[in-house]
Design an enzyme around this catalytic site. Structure first.
Site, mmCIF file in Angstrom:
data_model
loop_
_atom_site.group_PDB
_atom_site.id
_atom_site.type_symbol
_atom_site.label_atom_id
_atom_site.label_comp_id
_atom_site.label_asym_id
_atom_site.label_seq_id
_atom_site.Cartn_x
_atom_site.Cartn_y
_atom_site.Cartn_z
ATOM 1 N N ARG A 55 -41.432 26.489 -29.155
ATOM 2 C CA ARG A 55 -41.551 28.115 -27.753
ATOM 3 C C ARG A 55 -42.905 28.614 -27.762
ATOM 4 O O ARG A 55 -43.708 27.859 -26.406
ATOM 5 C CB ARG A 55 -40.509 28.673 -28.890
ATOM 6 C CG ARG A 55 -39.384 29.994 -27.785
ATOM 7 C CD ARG A 55 -38.571 30.745 -28.428
ATOM 8 N NE ARG A 55 -39.189 31.402 -29.715
ATOM 9 C CZ ARG A 55 -38.294 32.074 -30.806
ATOM 10 N NH1 ARG A 55 -36.961 32.461 -30.219
ATOM 11 N NH2 ARG A 55 -38.963 32.391 -31.469
ATOM 12 N N LYS A 109 -36.078 43.230 -34.292
ATOM 13 C CA LYS A 109 -35.635 43.404 -33.010
ATOM 14 C C LYS A 109 -34.441 43.522 -32.822
ATOM 15 O O LYS A 109 -33.871 43.159 -34.265
ATOM 16 C CB LYS A 109 -36.246 41.782 -32.348
ATOM 17 C CG LYS A 109 -35.485 40.710 -33.046
ATOM 18 C CD LYS A 109 -37.004 39.877 -32.788
ATOM 19 C CE LYS A 109 -35.361 38.140 -33.609
ATOM 20 N NZ LYS A 109 -36.513 37.705 -33.428
ATOM 21 N N HIS A 162 -43.600 29.081 -36.457
ATOM 22 C CA HIS A 162 -42.039 29.603 -36.764
ATOM 23 C C HIS A 162 -40.932 28.176 -37.028
ATOM 24 O O HIS A 162 -40.973 27.229 -36.105
ATOM 25 C CB HIS A 162 -42.018 30.077 -34.466
ATOM 26 C CG HIS A 162 -40.046 30.902 -35.443
ATOM 27 N ND1 HIS A 162 -40.119 31.747 -36.391
ATOM 28 C CD2 HIS A 162 -39.236 30.936 -34.548
ATOM 29 C CE1 HIS A 162 -38.743 32.044 -36.185
ATOM 30 N NE2 HIS A 162 -37.927 31.544 -35.582
ATOM 31 N N TYR A 192 -3.848 38.731 -21.167
ATOM 32 C CA TYR A 192 -3.633 37.611 -19.947
ATOM 33 C C TYR A 192 -3.502 35.757 -20.250
ATOM 34 O O TYR A 192 -4.308 35.450 -21.947
ATOM 35 C CB TYR A 192 -5.606 37.326 -19.651
ATOM 36 C CG TYR A 192 -5.676 39.333 -19.231
ATOM 37 C CD1 TYR A 192 -5.232 39.895 -18.049
ATOM 38 C CD2 TYR A 192 -6.514 39.249 -19.655
ATOM 39 C CE1 TYR A 192 -5.671 41.174 -17.657
ATOM 40 C CE2 TYR A 192 -6.771 41.264 -19.515
ATOM 41 C CZ TYR A 192 -6.582 41.407 -18.273
ATOM 42 O OH TYR A 192 -6.627 42.667 -17.866
ATOM 43 N N CYS A 248 -9.000 40.886 -24.130
ATOM 44 C CA CYS A 248 -9.451 41.899 -23.467
ATOM 45 C C CYS A 248 -11.242 42.352 -23.162
ATOM 46 O O CYS A 248 -11.246 41.747 -24.778
ATOM 47 C CB CYS A 248 -8.331 42.220 -22.712
ATOM 48 S SG CYS A 248 -6.659 41.903 -23.549
ATOM 49 N N MET A 249 -10.805 43.019 -22.729
ATOM 50 C CA MET A 249 -12.337 44.312 -22.621
ATOM 51 C C MET A 249 -12.513 44.887 -23.216
ATOM 52 O O MET A 249 -13.488 44.841 -24.277
ATOM 53 C CB MET A 249 -12.647 43.943 -21.668
ATOM 54 C CG MET A 249 -14.006 45.224 -20.988
ATOM 55 S SD MET A 249 -14.370 45.787 -19.569
ATOM 56 C CE MET A 249 -13.915 44.313 -18.314
ATOM 57 N N ASP A 250 -11.403 45.509 -23.699
ATOM 58 C CA ASP A 250 -11.539 46.800 -25.305
ATOM 59 C C ASP A 250 -9.798 46.436 -25.634
ATOM 60 O O ASP A 250 -10.144 47.922 -26.858
ATOM 61 C CB ASP A 250 -11.429 48.087 -23.817
ATOM 62 C CG ASP A 250 -11.527 47.829 -23.099
ATOM 63 O OD1 ASP A 250 -12.990 47.761 -22.950
ATOM 64 O OD2 ASP A 250 -11.491 48.393 -21.288
ATOM 65 N N ARG A 277 -41.389 36.866 -43.234
ATOM 66 C CA ARG A 277 -40.690 37.133 -42.182
ATOM 67 C C ARG A 277 -39.459 36.881 -41.555
ATOM 68 O O ARG A 277 -39.368 37.044 -40.871
ATOM 69 C CB ARG A 277 -42.288 36.566 -40.222
ATOM 70 C CG ARG A 277 -42.222 37.494 -39.713
ATOM 71 C CD ARG A 277 -43.104 36.750 -38.001
ATOM 72 N NE ARG A 277 -42.499 35.301 -38.480
ATOM 73 C CZ ARG A 277 -43.451 34.573 -38.095
ATOM 74 N NH1 ARG A 277 -43.667 34.412 -38.866
ATOM 75 N NH2 ARG A 277 -42.196 33.033 -37.964
HETATM 76 C C1 LIG Z 1 -36.155 36.527 -34.780
HETATM 77 C C2 LIG Z 1 -37.819 36.232 -35.333
HETATM 78 C C3 LIG Z 1 -37.930 36.420 -36.718
HETATM 79 C C4 LIG Z 1 -36.444 36.438 -37.999
HETATM 80 O O1 LIG Z 1 -35.767 35.302 -37.726
HETATM 81 P P1 LIG Z 1 -34.535 35.164 -38.865
HETATM 82 O O2 LIG Z 1 -34.335 33.623 -39.160
HETATM 83 O O3 LIG Z 1 -33.783 35.903 -38.988
HETATM 84 O O4 LIG Z 1 -35.590 35.804 -40.304
HETATM 85 C C5 LIG Z 1 -38.707 35.604 -37.969
HETATM 86 N N1 LIG Z 1 -40.045 35.198 -36.682
HETATM 87 C C6 LIG Z 1 -40.252 35.154 -35.265
HETATM 88 C C7 LIG Z 1 -40.815 34.794 -34.761
HETATM 89 C C8 LIG Z 1 -38.518 35.761 -35.008
HETATM 90 O O5 LIG Z 1 -38.371 35.658 -33.039
#
Ligand SMILES: *Cc1c(COP(=O)(O)O)cnc(C)c1O
Length: 376
Positions: A137, A39, A171, A272, A319-321, A231
């Site tokens: 969540r 992701k 999770h 800045y 700064c930005m850049d 995962r």
């Molecule tokens: C992002 C995510 C992961 C991976 O998490 P890490 O800490 O980078 O291993 C696994 N499962 C779910 C549901 C996630 O949202």
């Protein structure tokens, strides 16, 4: 890389990601599947490039957060199974089915919507049931007095037509954090997860081909929680193994160049807000990187970067850049010299701690403007 890009770039080693994949894999039981989390553009490393590598290396599954991310991979020729971890509007159910994309189901109402949409197409959607065992969540509530209601909801969801319940997952909230309390919390989440699955089987004969819960923290710290699939995300990219158990290699190196150098008298204010005043005669370089490239402004005046010959302290507001660095002690650094913001020499943790954040956020923040250069 052409000269136009020689401003700021992210060097990415797919070889290191492959090394990390194999290092993690070698800790798993033979039968355990490997899902690579790609992701957020593979945590900034380029989702398509990373997925191609994982597909070639023999990984089993990929996960993304939304349909756009999944379709980018399908359009790029990725054929391995993909799981969407977040929500997809049910009107895209046919797109999911036609592209062999599995969808997370986090409550009965959503399951019902996908089921109706799937039935209309005459085909079946692969789903993974998500349980909320303590992350608070996404997921079916199942802790405490929600247990039996959760059980009933999942049984009902799995009984809907047009859905194939391939997987079930949860999770962890603190699997990557040390301490007895965190360990207890993680073990309790795991216990709840596995007993819920047992009860689904006992009460309704429901079984899942893929039970998974281990993110990076659990893959590393709780090998007994691997179940049918792990995962991990962060570990793949070479971070998160703070004790060096697996010998992972960071895959991204963020590099910039020195645009100009000037000598300032003592007492000169820099950038800045005038938040840095030279305390001696100082040789100050301007780096071609700013917060629009992903360098966190919160780290202003708090970090240093690796240049030839040593570390250059960053001075004044970012700064930005651009941002400024003190090159007084590094006479060999010149206009055009490369400076490593983070990478194998300069740990990303230095920058994330200076910014009050975590490596995840630093990686994801490296912006679109920064070209990714695949070095091997
Ligand atoms: C992002 C995510 C992961 C991976 O998490 P890490 O800490 O980078 O291993 C696994 N499962 C779910 C549901 C996630 O949202």
């Amino acid at each position: 890389m052409d000269d136009l890009q020689k401003r700021t770039w992210a060097e990415i080693s797919l070889k290191n990601i492959r090394h990390n994949y194999e290092a993690i894999r070698s800790t798993l039981p033979q039968s355990c599947r490997f899902l690579g989390v790609v992701k957020a553009d593979a945590y900034g490393h380029g989702a398509l490039a990373v997925s191609e590598m994982l597909q070639q290396a023999g990984a089993d599954y990929l996960a993304v957060s939304c349909l756009d991310e999944a379709m980018e991979l399908r359009s790029g020729g990725i054929t391995m199974p993909i799981l969407i971890l977040g929500h997809t509007p049910p009107k895209y159910t046919e797109t999911l089915i036609e592209n062999n994309i599995s969808q997370t189901i986090s409550c009965y109402a959503k399951a019902d919507e996908y089921s109706q949409a799937a039935v209309k197409t005459g085909k079946e959607l692969k789903i993974h049931i998500k349980l909320d065992t303590g992350m608070s969540r996404l997921g079916f509530l199942c802790a405490g007095n929600h247990y039996s209601e959760g059980l009933q909801n999942v049984i009902s969801a799995c009984g809907l037509p047009g859905l194939i319940h391939e997987g079930i997952y949860t999770h962890f909230a603190v699997s990557d954090e040390d301490g007895e309390e965190n360990e207890e919390y993680t073990r309790e989440q795991f216990r709840l997860f596995t007993s819920f699955i047992d009860d689904l089987n006992k009460k309704a004969g429901i079984q899942f081909e893929i039970r998974h819960c281990a993110n990076s923290g659990a893959t590393l710290n709780y090998p007994e929680m691997a179940l049918d699939m792990v995962r991990p995300g962060l570990l793949l990219y070479g971070y998160g193994d703070t004790k060096g158990k697996l010998g992972l290699k960071p895959a991204m190196r963020l590099v910039t160049t020195v645009s100009t150098i000037k000598i300032y008298e003592q007492g000169t204010s820099v950038s800045y807000g005038r938040r840095y005043i030279t305390d001696k005669k100082e040789r100050m370089g301007v780096l071609a990187i700013g917060y629009a490239d992903g360098l966190p402004r919160a780290s202003s005046n708090k970090c240093s970067y690796a240049a030839a010959g040593g570390l250059a302290p960053q001075r004044g507001s970012i700064c930005m850049d651009m941002c400024m660095v003190d090159l007084s002690d590094l006479p060999q650094v010149d206009v055009g010299s490369e400076v490593e913001i983070f990478g194998e020499t300069n740990s990303i943790y230095k920058l994330s701690e200076a910014a009050g954040t975590i490596p995840y956020e630093i990686l994801c923040a490296v912006s679109k403007r920064v070209p990714r250069v695949y070095i091997d």
